[in-house]
Design a protein around this motif. Structure first.
Motif, mmCIF file in Angstrom:
data_model
loop_
_atom_site.group_PDB
_atom_site.id
_atom_site.type_symbol
_atom_site.label_atom_id
_atom_site.label_comp_id
_atom_site.label_asym_id
_atom_site.label_seq_id
_atom_site.Cartn_x
_atom_site.Cartn_y
_atom_site.Cartn_z
ATOM 1 N N THR A 116 0.829 -1.205 0.000
ATOM 2 C CA THR A 116 0.000 0.000 0.000
ATOM 3 C C THR A 116 0.864 1.255 0.000
ATOM 4 O O THR A 116 1.952 1.279 0.582
ATOM 5 N N HIS A 117 0.330 2.282 -0.687
ATOM 6 C CA HIS A 117 0.923 3.616 -0.595
ATOM 7 C C HIS A 117 0.124 4.477 0.393
ATOM 8 O O HIS A 117 0.433 5.644 0.572
ATOM 9 N N LEU A 118 -0.916 3.908 0.996
ATOM 10 C CA LEU A 118 -1.743 4.714 1.910
ATOM 11 C C LEU A 118 -0.876 5.277 3.036
ATOM 12 O O LEU A 118 -0.027 4.560 3.574
ATOM 13 N N LYS A 204 15.724 1.007 3.964
ATOM 14 C CA LYS A 204 16.078 2.127 3.095
ATOM 15 C C LYS A 204 16.600 1.573 1.777
ATOM 16 O O LYS A 204 17.423 0.656 1.761
ATOM 17 N N TYR A 205 16.097 2.141 0.686
ATOM 18 C CA TYR A 205 16.463 1.696 -0.665
ATOM 19 C C TYR A 205 17.990 1.618 -0.821
ATOM 20 O O TYR A 205 18.529 0.615 -1.289
ATOM 21 N N GLU A 206 18.661 2.666 -0.383
ATOM 22 C CA GLU A 206 20.123 2.711 -0.578
ATOM 23 C C GLU A 206 20.824 1.641 0.264
ATOM 24 O O GLU A 206 21.846 1.080 -0.171
ATOM 25 N N LYS A 276 15.956 3.383 -14.138
ATOM 26 C CA LYS A 276 17.418 3.329 -14.126
ATOM 27 C C LYS A 276 17.948 2.618 -12.884
ATOM 28 O O LYS A 276 18.972 1.954 -12.928
ATOM 29 N N ALA A 277 17.260 2.890 -11.764
ATOM 30 C CA ALA A 277 17.634 2.293 -10.481
ATOM 31 C C ALA A 277 19.074 2.589 -10.082
ATOM 32 O O ALA A 277 19.751 1.753 -9.498
ATOM 33 N N THR A 278 19.517 3.802 -10.389
ATOM 34 C CA THR A 278 20.859 4.173 -9.926
ATOM 35 C C THR A 278 20.731 5.116 -8.736
ATOM 36 O O THR A 278 19.757 5.861 -8.629
#
Ligand SMILES: Nc1ncnc2c1ncn2[C@@H]1O[C@H](COP(=O)(O)OS(=O)(=O)O)[C@@H](OP(=O)(O)O)[C@H]1O
Length: 310
Positions: A116-118, A204-206, A276-278
């Motif tokens: 969800t993005h809610l 965290k994505y990074e 791109k996912a950079t």
């Protein structure tokens, strides 16, 4: 219910040549059809074993869904090479609560994980009452802005020349973006996690990029599907990381073609979830002034949390 959006604050996005109008509903900006979707989603009767994968758009949602799906379904497969992820968009493997409530209900007993993005304050009450586990992924705000810019621009079929980045940036800084303000979305989840840390996992994505092995193992444990020593020795963690990698997913036929049916009116190309996912792509777009502005804003909004969004 149909006309509820007419009573809400609204903003027409000039950088999108006026093709998009956002409405502020329950403190967050979104498209016209969102209130109806949110109200429906809020009727969901969550079960204690449900896990929610929560995020603001463009922060790693697709990746997190793929990883969670691969982790939880791995024992049902002879090998990772048979995964449905090879033929199905991650958003169809782990549906969004606000988009596909019926599908979630149908498949619930087999797979109690949903996305969800809610915002936290708009989640179904049953999610809180049932103490459901929540994984929240977030990402450096600058890369989110660039990712969001291209995503919406492409959705609206505008070229870079037709959609001025500077205006998109200013709007995002005003908090006006889909499910924005971005920092408020994070802050709500972060505050809730301070009160009930046992049901939250913040990712965290990074960090996921820097240490996929450590983070995938952490995710698997949190989901209640830890890797055994035998699995680790057999390379299961690495296989899942490889399966869910940007290179693998973005090159699959299913993710290069095909359309995601977000609701009965709106479909978008699968490829738009993979760009791109950079890390640090923002450096190709931000002026020094923009960098200072966003850093200052984030210091102001987030300094008490210890979360690093720069
Ligand atoms: N597997 C995998 N690994 C790493 N990164 C990935 C992966 N899949 C998608 N992406 C990148 O994530 C960005 C899209 O974010 P979301 O998935 O949150 O978008 S959405 O909310 O589902 O629309 C978007 O980032 P940008 O490339 O910076 O735009 C995608 O390219």
């Amino acid at each position: 219910m149909e006309g509820i959006y007419k009573t809400l604050p609204q903003h027409t996005c000039t950088w999108l040549q006026g093709r998009v109008t956002l409405y502020k509903y329950q403190g967050f900006w979104n498209a016209q059809n969102f209130p109806k979707k949110a109200i429906l989603a809020q009727s969901y009767e969550a079960q204690p074993r449900d896990v929610l994968l929560c995020s603001c758009p463009k922060t790693g949602t697709t990746w997190l869904k793929a990883l969670a799906f691969a982790i939880v379904t791995r024992k049902k497969l002879d090998e990772v090479g048979n995964s449905p992820l090879l033929t199905t968009l991650p958003h169809d493997c782990v549906p969004f609560l606000e988009n596909h409530l019926e599908k979630i209900k149908e498949n619930h007993s087999n797979f109690p994980i949903l996305g969800t993005h809610l915002p936290y304050s708009s989640l179904p009450k049953s999610v809180i009452d049932s103490n459901c586990k929540i994984v929240y992924i977030y990402r450096n705000i600058k890369d989110v802005i660039v990712s969001y810019y291209h995503y919406i621009r492409e959705l609206m079929k505008l070229s870079v020349e037709e959609a001025p980045f500077e205006e998109a940036f200013d709007e995002f800084c005003q908090g006006i973006s889909s499910f924005g303000p971005y920092w408020e979305h994070i802050l709500e989840y972060w505050k809730a996690s301070q009160e009930r840390p046992e049901v939250f996992l913040f990712m965290k994505y990074e960090d996921l990029k820097k240490d996929p092995t450590g983070n995938v193992k952490r995710l698997a444990e949190f989901l209640g599907h830890p890797f055994s020593i035998e699995e680790e020795k057999a390379g299961m963690v690495e296989n899942i990381i490889q399966l869910c990698s940007f290179d693998t997913l973005s090159n699959l036929e299913v993710n290069k073609s095909g359309k995601y049916q977000a609701d009965e009116h709106f479909a978008l190309e699968h490829r738009l979830f993979f760009r791109k996912a950079t890390d640090g792509d923002w450096e190709n777009y931000f002026t020094e002034e923009m960098k200072d502005k966003i850093d200052k804003l984030i210091d102001e909004k987030m300094s008490a949390t210890g979360l690093i969004l720069k």
